[in-house]
Design a protein around this motif. Structure first.
Motif, PDB file in Angstrom:
ATOM      1  N   ALA A 281       0.830  -1.207   0.000  1.00 15.72           N
ATOM      2  CA  ALA A 281       0.000   0.000   0.000  1.00 15.72           C
ATOM      3  C   ALA A 281       0.864   1.257   0.000  1.00 15.72           C
ATOM      4  O   ALA A 281       0.566   2.239  -0.693  1.00 15.72           O
ATOM      5  CB  ALA A 281      -0.927  -0.011   1.211  1.00 15.72           C
ATOM      6  N   ARG A 282       1.936   1.227   0.754  1.00 14.13           N
ATOM      7  CA  ARG A 282       2.835   2.382   0.812  1.00 14.13           C
ATOM      8  C   ARG A 282       3.504   2.617  -0.538  1.00 14.13           C
ATOM      9  O   ARG A 282       3.657   3.771  -0.968  1.00 14.13           O
ATOM     10  CB  ARG A 282       3.889   2.147   1.898  1.00 14.13           C
ATOM     11  CG  ARG A 282       4.921   3.250   2.032  1.00 14.13           C
ATOM     12  CD  ARG A 282       5.791   3.010   3.252  1.00 14.13           C
ATOM     13  NE  ARG A 282       6.997   3.824   3.239  1.00 14.13           N
ATOM     14  CZ  ARG A 282       7.908   3.826   4.205  1.00 14.13           C
ATOM     15  NH1 ARG A 282       7.732   3.052   5.264  1.00 14.13           N
ATOM     16  NH2 ARG A 282       8.978   4.579   4.119  1.00 14.13           N
ATOM     17  N   ALA A 285       1.025   4.207  -2.853  1.00 16.39           N
ATOM     18  CA  ALA A 285       0.860   5.613  -2.501  1.00 16.39           C
ATOM     19  C   ALA A 285       2.044   6.439  -2.977  1.00 16.39           C
ATOM     20  O   ALA A 285       1.876   7.565  -3.482  1.00 16.39           O
ATOM     21  CB  ALA A 285       0.690   5.749  -0.989  1.00 16.39           C
ATOM     22  N   ARG A 286       3.244   5.896  -2.836  1.00 17.51           N
ATOM     23  CA  ARG A 286       4.429   6.633  -3.274  1.00 17.51           C
ATOM     24  C   ARG A 286       4.392   6.880  -4.776  1.00 17.51           C
ATOM     25  O   ARG A 286       4.725   7.975  -5.249  1.00 17.51           O
ATOM     26  CB  ARG A 286       5.699   5.867  -2.891  1.00 17.51           C
ATOM     27  CG  ARG A 286       6.979   6.621  -3.219  1.00 17.51           C
ATOM     28  CD  ARG A 286       8.195   5.963  -2.602  1.00 17.51           C
ATOM     29  NE  ARG A 286       8.507   4.688  -3.236  1.00 17.51           N
ATOM     30  CZ  ARG A 286       9.606   3.982  -2.952  1.00 17.51           C
ATOM     31  NH1 ARG A 286      10.454   4.416  -2.029  1.00 17.51           N
ATOM     32  NH2 ARG A 286       9.842   2.839  -3.563  1.00 17.51           N
ATOM     33  N   ALA A 288       1.653   6.974  -6.693  1.00 11.76           N
ATOM     34  CA  ALA A 288       0.528   7.844  -7.046  1.00 11.76           C
ATOM     35  C   ALA A 288       0.752   9.292  -6.642  1.00 11.76           C
ATOM     36  O   ALA A 288       0.340  10.218  -7.353  1.00 11.76           O
ATOM     37  CB  ALA A 288      -0.752   7.321  -6.395  1.00 11.76           C
ATOM     38  N   LEU A 289       1.418   9.498  -5.508  1.00 13.22           N
ATOM     39  CA  LEU A 289       1.496  10.840  -4.943  1.00 13.22           C
ATOM     40  C   LEU A 289       2.843  11.524  -5.123  1.00 13.22           C
ATOM     41  O   LEU A 289       2.925  12.756  -5.072  1.00 13.22           O
ATOM     42  CB  LEU A 289       1.167  10.784  -3.445  1.00 13.22           C
ATOM     43  CG  LEU A 289      -0.185  10.148  -3.083  1.00 13.22           C
ATOM     44  CD1 LEU A 289      -0.347  10.085  -1.577  1.00 13.22           C
ATOM     45  CD2 LEU A 289      -1.329  10.914  -3.724  1.00 13.22           C
ATOM     46  N   VAL A 314      -4.735   0.742   1.278  1.00 12.54           N
ATOM     47  CA  VAL A 314      -4.540   1.628   0.126  1.00 12.54           C
ATOM     48  C   VAL A 314      -5.419   2.865   0.260  1.00 12.54           C
ATOM     49  O   VAL A 314      -4.972   3.997   0.033  1.00 12.54           O
ATOM     50  CB  VAL A 314      -4.841   0.884  -1.193  1.00 12.54           C
ATOM     51  CG1 VAL A 314      -4.840   1.858  -2.370  1.00 12.54           C
ATOM     52  CG2 VAL A 314      -3.828  -0.226  -1.429  1.00 12.54           C
ATOM     53  N   LYS A 315      -6.664   2.677   0.652  1.00 11.02           N
ATOM     54  CA  LYS A 315      -7.580   3.815   0.801  1.00 11.02           C
ATOM     55  C   LYS A 315      -7.141   4.740   1.934  1.00 11.02           C
ATOM     56  O   LYS A 315      -7.351   5.963   1.864  1.00 11.02           O
ATOM     57  CB  LYS A 315      -9.001   3.306   1.042  1.00 11.02           C
ATOM     58  CG  LYS A 315      -9.621   2.652  -0.189  1.00 11.02           C
ATOM     59  CD  LYS A 315     -11.047   2.188   0.072  1.00 11.02           C
ATOM     60  CE  LYS A 315     -11.671   1.616  -1.194  1.00 11.02           C
ATOM     61  NZ  LYS A 315     -13.072   1.155  -0.975  1.00 11.02           N
ATOM     62  N   PHE A 317      -4.002   5.294   2.770  1.00  8.78           N
ATOM     63  CA  PHE A 317      -2.759   5.958   2.390  1.00  8.78           C
ATOM     64  C   PHE A 317      -2.921   6.940   1.236  1.00  8.78           C
ATOM     65  O   PHE A 317      -2.069   7.809   1.051  1.00  8.78           O
ATOM     66  CB  PHE A 317      -1.706   4.916   1.988  1.00  8.78           C
ATOM     67  CG  PHE A 317      -1.166   4.088   3.122  1.00  8.78           C
ATOM     68  CD1 PHE A 317      -1.627   4.236   4.414  1.00  8.78           C
ATOM     69  CD2 PHE A 317      -0.186   3.136   2.890  1.00  8.78           C
ATOM     70  CE1 PHE A 317      -1.130   3.464   5.458  1.00  8.78           C
ATOM     71  CE2 PHE A 317       0.327   2.360   3.920  1.00  8.78           C
ATOM     72  CZ  PHE A 317      -0.156   2.527   5.213  1.00  8.78           C
ATOM     73  N   ILE A 318      -3.992   6.807   0.446  1.00  5.47           N
ATOM     74  CA  ILE A 318      -4.116   7.599  -0.780  1.00  5.47           C
ATOM     75  C   ILE A 318      -5.401   8.435  -0.762  1.00  5.47           C
ATOM     76  O   ILE A 318      -6.504   7.876  -0.756  1.00  5.47           O
ATOM     77  CB  ILE A 318      -4.118   6.690  -2.027  1.00  5.47           C
ATOM     78  CG1 ILE A 318      -2.830   5.866  -2.085  1.00  5.47           C
ATOM     79  CG2 ILE A 318      -4.269   7.523  -3.300  1.00  5.47           C
ATOM     80  CD1 ILE A 318      -2.772   4.911  -3.259  1.00  5.47           C
ATOM     81  N   VAL A 322     -10.363   5.360  -5.059  1.00  6.98           N
ATOM     82  CA  VAL A 322      -9.789   4.021  -5.221  1.00  6.98           C
ATOM     83  C   VAL A 322     -10.930   3.053  -5.486  1.00  6.98           C
ATOM     84  O   VAL A 322     -11.896   2.994  -4.720  1.00  6.98           O
ATOM     85  CB  VAL A 322      -9.007   3.577  -3.966  1.00  6.98           C
ATOM     86  CG1 VAL A 322      -8.501   2.141  -4.133  1.00  6.98           C
ATOM     87  CG2 VAL A 322      -7.842   4.523  -3.695  1.00  6.98           C
TER      88      VAL A 322
END
Length: 376
Positions: A281-282, A285-286, A288-289, A314-315, A317-318, A322
């Motif tokens: 998940a991290r 996020a990395r 995507a962001l 995931v939800k 972290f982002i 999603v």
């Protein structure tokens, strides 16, 4: 415009079995979402799965035998598809037993980049009486590419133009992402790290073999993230590599997972599994962001997308929409074999299906070779 019926076959790093799909393409040139006509899954016996998830332990005679055995199992999956005999071409990914791309030269010490997917295209072509496209990664690697991930072109092809900005996340044994942009040449994609590979191994060990994977998140539900586990995995040299990059069980397979399990033996199964999934998940996020620009939404697919714990993380972290596809070509069990079917149809038409912006190759490549059945 004539339609093309194509079959795609995929057996991934989880080693649990083979997915086969029949899709109907309106065109092999113009992007669109093809129709899924049927899908079949054939599970592998536990003994075979154990072999495929630890391929470096295979003897050369057994490896050769599997090269002939697997296409027979693939043929069984294809014959379970309603209307399979109407297909024009079959795409076969094969079973990856080793992947040593350019980005792994320092760690694996190869003399030339190489990859090996077993499963004879000739045997499958004879078994089905249809042309079979296989050996899909070698051409890209010859031209300097990673040979992986192999699905980003299909992610772009299957995504409507108005949904540019979507980040497609394929969580299989390894997790990879595709940033679908308006222009094909700007599509980005790469492996982001372990998907469910470590979690699956830990599940088998911690459950004493009662569970092959964390089905429906029953073992990880309610678990807490342990920062030590996350930091330990994220310290792996793979994460310091810039894209293009790819990975596999050479980095995160049984040897790595068993050492991790021993190091954090005091943790509960729930906390360990949740922590391992937090790494995936991290990484999503990395990407995507931080690593990509213009990501507007996240679409989860692959087996990991079925795990509620991973989806929840995931939800968390982002801060973007999603979602998960439950039908069509992006459904968890559909999207990889559908991508292989598209690649096969394009190769048969003489069209490339690789993206230099993803793999780092010097040019787009025609993927695979075609094995034709004996006439009559």
């Amino acid at each position: 415009m004539s339609k093309t019926l194509a079959i795609g076959i995929m057996s991934g790093t989880s080693g649990d079995g083979v997915d086969a799909i029949l899709i109907e393409l309106d065109s092999v040139r113009e992007r669109h979402e093809p129709r899924v006509l049927d899908h079949a899954f054939v599970a592998f016996p536990a003994e075979l799965r154990a072999e495929l998830t630890n391929p470096t332990a295979l003897t050369l005679p057994r490896l050769s035998e599997l090269h002939a055995e697997l296409p027979r199992r693939y043929a069984e999956a294809v014959r379970a598809i309603d209307g399979w005999s109407h297909c024009k071409v079959v795409g076969m990914h094969g079973q990856t037993v080793w992947h040593s791309p350019p980005s792994a030269q320092a760690s694996l010490g190869h003399r030339v980049p190489n990859t090996l997917q077993i499963g004879s295209t000739a045997i499958l072509a004879e078994a089905l009486g249809r042309p079979v496209v296989g050996d899909l990664r070698a051409a890209d690697m010859f031209h300097g590419g990673e040979g992986a991930p192999i699905v980003p072109f299909a992610h772009w092809f299957f995504t409507p133009a108005e949904e540019a900005g979507r980040l497609v996340v394929n969580v299989g044994g390894i997790a990879n992402i595709t940033h679908v942009t308006a222009r094909l040449g700007e599509v980005r994609g790469y492996d982001i790290g372990p998907g469910m590979m470590i979690a699956d191994y830990c599940t088998r060990r911690l459950s004493g073999g009662d569970y092959e994977y964390d089905k429906d998140g029953v073992l990880s539900c309610g678990g807490k993230v342990d920062p030590g586990v996350v930091e330990s995995i994220m310290a792996h040299p793979f994460f310091a590599k810039a894209p293009p990059r790819s990975t596999g069980r050479e980095d995160f397979g049984i040897d790595y997972a068993s050492r991790l399990l021993e190091r954090f033996a005091e943790l509960s199964a729930r906390d360990l599994l949740t922590s391992v999934m937090a790494v995936t998940a991290r990484c999503i996020a990395r990407a995507a962001l931080a690593e990509l620009e213009g990501v507007g939404s996240v679409l989860l697919t692959g087996g990991g997308a079925k795990n509620p714990t991973l989806v929840r993380l995931v939800k968390e972290f982002i801060p973007l929409p999603v979602s998960r596809a439950d039908a069509g070509v992006f459904a968890a069990s559909h999207h990889e074999p559908a991508a292989i079917a598209l690649i096969a149809a394009r190769t048969q038409a003489g069209l490339p299906s690789s993206l230099p912006s993803v793999t780092g190759a010097s040019k787009p490549c025609l993927l695979g070779h075609i094995a034709y059945p004996t006439p009559g």
